[in-house]
Design an enzyme around this catalytic site. Structure first.
Site, mmCIF file in Angstrom:
data_model
loop_
_atom_site.group_PDB
_atom_site.id
_atom_site.type_symbol
_atom_site.label_atom_id
_atom_site.label_comp_id
_atom_site.label_asym_id
_atom_site.label_seq_id
_atom_site.Cartn_x
_atom_site.Cartn_y
_atom_site.Cartn_z
ATOM 1 N N ASP A 21 0.828 -1.203 0.000
ATOM 2 C CA ASP A 21 0.000 0.000 0.000
ATOM 3 C C ASP A 21 0.867 1.259 0.000
ATOM 4 O O ASP A 21 1.992 1.245 0.508
ATOM 5 C CB ASP A 21 -0.915 -0.013 1.241
ATOM 6 C CG ASP A 21 -2.069 0.961 1.121
ATOM 7 O OD1 ASP A 21 -2.285 1.519 0.026
ATOM 8 O OD2 ASP A 21 -2.759 1.184 2.139
ATOM 9 N N GLY A 22 0.352 2.311 -0.596
ATOM 10 C CA GLY A 22 1.033 3.614 -0.526
ATOM 11 C C GLY A 22 1.742 4.028 -1.806
ATOM 12 O O GLY A 22 2.491 5.010 -1.805
ATOM 13 N N GLY A 24 0.450 5.388 -4.488
ATOM 14 C CA GLY A 24 -0.071 6.688 -4.918
ATOM 15 C C GLY A 24 0.479 7.824 -4.068
ATOM 16 O O GLY A 24 0.921 8.850 -4.577
ATOM 17 N N ARG A 34 0.263 9.006 -10.048
ATOM 18 C CA ARG A 34 0.122 7.769 -9.267
ATOM 19 C C ARG A 34 0.796 6.562 -9.925
ATOM 20 O O ARG A 34 1.388 5.711 -9.255
ATOM 21 C CB ARG A 34 -1.360 7.450 -9.052
ATOM 22 C CG ARG A 34 -2.112 8.498 -8.237
ATOM 23 C CD ARG A 34 -3.586 8.137 -8.134
ATOM 24 N NE ARG A 34 -3.771 6.797 -7.610
ATOM 25 C CZ ARG A 34 -3.710 6.479 -6.318
ATOM 26 N NH1 ARG A 34 -3.511 7.413 -5.419
ATOM 27 N NH2 ARG A 34 -3.863 5.239 -5.930
ATOM 28 N N THR A 67 -10.690 -6.544 -5.759
ATOM 29 C CA THR A 67 -11.938 -6.384 -6.511
ATOM 30 C C THR A 67 -12.385 -4.922 -6.483
ATOM 31 O O THR A 67 -12.932 -4.409 -7.449
ATOM 32 C CB THR A 67 -13.023 -7.289 -5.877
ATOM 33 O OG1 THR A 67 -12.434 -8.544 -5.580
ATOM 34 C CG2 THR A 67 -14.193 -7.504 -6.792
ATOM 35 N N GLU A 68 -12.111 -4.261 -5.351
ATOM 36 C CA GLU A 68 -12.512 -2.858 -5.190
ATOM 37 C C GLU A 68 -11.691 -1.912 -6.083
ATOM 38 O O GLU A 68 -12.126 -0.809 -6.394
ATOM 39 C CB GLU A 68 -12.362 -2.427 -3.724
ATOM 40 C CG GLU A 68 -13.351 -3.080 -2.754
ATOM 41 C CD GLU A 68 -12.941 -4.488 -2.317
ATOM 42 O OE1 GLU A 68 -11.776 -4.874 -2.536
ATOM 43 O OE2 GLU A 68 -13.806 -5.215 -1.792
ATOM 44 N N ASN A 69 -10.487 -2.352 -6.481
ATOM 45 C CA ASN A 69 -9.609 -1.478 -7.275
ATOM 46 C C ASN A 69 -10.174 -1.132 -8.655
ATOM 47 O O ASN A 69 -9.723 -0.177 -9.294
ATOM 48 C CB ASN A 69 -8.201 -2.086 -7.442
ATOM 49 C CG ASN A 69 -7.371 -2.020 -6.171
ATOM 50 O OD1 ASN A 69 -6.511 -2.856 -5.944
ATOM 51 N ND2 ASN A 69 -7.623 -1.020 -5.331
ATOM 52 N N TRP A 70 -11.189 -1.878 -9.141
ATOM 53 C CA TRP A 70 -11.781 -1.564 -10.458
ATOM 54 C C TRP A 70 -12.404 -0.168 -10.463
ATOM 55 O O TRP A 70 -12.578 0.431 -11.510
ATOM 56 C CB TRP A 70 -12.874 -2.575 -10.842
ATOM 57 C CG TRP A 70 -12.368 -3.967 -11.087
ATOM 58 C CD1 TRP A 70 -12.635 -5.059 -10.316
ATOM 59 C CD2 TRP A 70 -11.519 -4.424 -12.146
ATOM 60 N NE1 TRP A 70 -11.999 -6.170 -10.828
ATOM 61 C CE2 TRP A 70 -11.319 -5.809 -11.953
ATOM 62 C CE3 TRP A 70 -10.901 -3.812 -13.246
ATOM 63 C CZ2 TRP A 70 -10.534 -6.589 -12.810
ATOM 64 C CZ3 TRP A 70 -10.123 -4.585 -14.101
ATOM 65 C CH2 TRP A 70 -9.948 -5.951 -13.883
ATOM 66 N N ARG A 189 1.590 -4.954 6.226
ATOM 67 C CA ARG A 189 0.944 -3.900 5.445
ATOM 68 C C ARG A 189 1.786 -2.633 5.528
ATOM 69 O O ARG A 189 2.176 -2.214 6.624
ATOM 70 C CB ARG A 189 -0.474 -3.607 5.924
ATOM 71 C CG ARG A 189 -1.137 -2.536 5.052
ATOM 72 C CD ARG A 189 -2.616 -2.370 5.316
ATOM 73 N NE ARG A 189 -3.193 -1.486 4.303
ATOM 74 C CZ ARG A 189 -4.449 -1.522 3.882
ATOM 75 N NH1 ARG A 189 -5.282 -2.397 4.390
ATOM 76 N NH2 ARG A 189 -4.870 -0.688 2.958
ATOM 77 N N GLU A 208 0.361 -13.147 12.611
ATOM 78 C CA GLU A 208 0.874 -11.952 13.284
ATOM 79 C C GLU A 208 0.760 -10.799 12.295
ATOM 80 O O GLU A 208 1.063 -10.960 11.110
ATOM 81 C CB GLU A 208 2.350 -12.144 13.671
ATOM 82 C CG GLU A 208 2.585 -13.236 14.688
ATOM 83 C CD GLU A 208 2.001 -12.906 16.059
ATOM 84 O OE1 GLU A 208 1.904 -11.719 16.409
ATOM 85 O OE2 GLU A 208 1.633 -13.853 16.774
HETATM 86 C C1 FPP Z 1 -1.419 0.161 -3.490
HETATM 87 O O1 FPP Z 1 -1.031 1.501 -3.540
HETATM 88 C C2 FPP Z 1 -0.944 -0.620 -4.619
HETATM 89 C C3 FPP Z 1 -1.711 -1.261 -5.552
HETATM 90 C C4 FPP Z 1 -3.177 -1.230 -5.557
HETATM 91 C C5 FPP Z 1 -1.113 -2.002 -6.674
HETATM 92 C C6 FPP Z 1 0.114 -2.792 -6.392
HETATM 93 C C7 FPP Z 1 0.824 -3.021 -7.655
HETATM 94 C C8 FPP Z 1 2.159 -3.004 -7.857
HETATM 95 C C9 FPP Z 1 3.150 -2.849 -6.788
HETATM 96 C C10 FPP Z 1 2.681 -3.119 -9.233
HETATM 97 C C11 FPP Z 1 2.760 -4.437 -9.875
HETATM 98 C C12 FPP Z 1 2.760 -5.617 -9.015
HETATM 99 C C13 FPP Z 1 3.200 -6.846 -9.361
HETATM 100 C C14 FPP Z 1 2.972 -7.989 -8.447
HETATM 101 C C15 FPP Z 1 3.892 -7.121 -10.635
HETATM 102 P P1 FPP Z 1 -2.169 2.603 -3.697
HETATM 103 O O2 FPP Z 1 -2.291 2.906 -5.136
HETATM 104 O O3 FPP Z 1 -3.401 2.129 -3.018
HETATM 105 O O4 FPP Z 1 -1.531 3.821 -2.928
HETATM 106 P P2 FPP Z 1 -2.294 4.956 -2.103
HETATM 107 O O5 FPP Z 1 -3.010 4.262 -0.982
HETATM 108 O O6 FPP Z 1 -1.190 5.820 -1.626
HETATM 109 O O7 FPP Z 1 -3.219 5.646 -3.035
#
Ligand code: FPP
Length: 246
Positions: A21-22, A24, A34, A67-70, A189, A208
């Site tokens: 996460d993070g 963006g 992003r 699934t929510e990322n769409w 995380r 853990e």
């Molecule tokens: C979360 O950051 C990240 C994702 C939703 C995508 C993860 C994808 C990659 C690291 C690239 C490719 C991966 C592989 C396995 C080849 P966010 O966009 O939610 O960040 P934010 O919370 O700061 O907006």
């Protein structure tokens, strides 16, 4: 003594799962779009995979797309899907050289055809590797997975292949997409968020939890080592008392 040497190799978690996460926010911090964050997230994926394999962790699961990322802007979704195709293709030789098997969990059929194809190709071409399994969670949601399992078992009960009273934890776990994979013992995380976000809800019952303020593109081998050391310093009681486990 460096961090890695502090790790007890006899007490490694067999399975580590990570909510990356993070991306963006890291990009924003650098005044970039992003997608720049996602691209740099791939470096962290590579480092973490190497670190886990070098130590002898057997399974590493990465939450790459929920699934929510769409519901993100179409441009970002497309960029993530393209990045996945490119990364899987580009890293295939390295995965094979390092004897790492690729697997995926989630509703894969709903991925764009190109992404789906690259993924299946990667899974097929690494299927005989034995050192570590890298599991990508893609279009994954734990509630979707649980509902799927319930439907499968209910169908079997309805056609009398199984009896409802035969359903136990083992049978249920075998109806999940993680069938055959041991439960994660450590869940990491990044980015200071302390949530599970619909990830592996059944499987992390005894995991853990480890939260780090680092944004995912900043995560490196030494941070993975830190998480493992933290894990090894915890007392895992599984409901028992300290005296019972010592
Ligand atoms: C979360 O950051 C990240 C994702 C939703 C995508 C993860 C994808 C990659 C690291 C690239 C490719 C991966 C592989 C396995 C080849 P966010 O966009 O939610 O960040 P934010 O919370 O700061 O907006």
């Amino acid at each position: 003594m460096n961090l890695k040497e502090k790790i007890n190799l006899d007490k490694l978690p067999r399975h580590v799962a990570i909510i990356m996460d993070g991306n963006g926010r890291w990009a924003k911090k650098h005044g970039k779009p992003r997608v720049f964050g996602h691209k740099n997230g791939v470096t962290a994926v590579r480092e973490t995979t190497e670190a886990a394999a070098e130590l002898g962790v057997e399974y590493l699961t990465l939450y790459a797309f929920s699934t929510e990322n769409w519901s993100r802007p179409q441009f970002e979704v497309n960029a993530l899907m393209t990045l996945l195709v490119e990364t899987v293709r580009r890293e295939l030789d390295t995965l094979n050289k390092n004897n790492i098997r690729l697997q995926a969990i989630g509703d894969l059929k709903k991925l764009p055809a190109k992404t789906h194809k690259a993924l299946l190709d990667g899974i097929e071409k690494t299927k005989n590797n034995t050192r570590m399994t890298l599991v990508l969670a893609l279009n994954y949601s734990a509630r979707w997975e649980i509902i799927n399992a319930v439907q499968e078992l209910a169908t079997k009960a309805a056609d009398q292949t199984i009896k409802p009273e035969d359903i136990n934890e083992e049978m249920f776990a075998n109806a999940l997409s993680t069938k055959g994979i041991p439960d994660p013992e450590l869940l990491i995380r990044t980015s200071n968020e302390q949530r599970i976000s619909n990830f592996l809800l059944w499987q992390i019952s005894y995991a853990e939890l480890y939260f780090t303020p680092l944004f995912w593109p900043e995560f490196r081998k030494e941070h993975f080592h830190e998480a493992i050391i933290d894990f090894q310093n915890r007392e895992r009681r599984f409901g028992k008392t300290s005296e019972q486990i010592s």
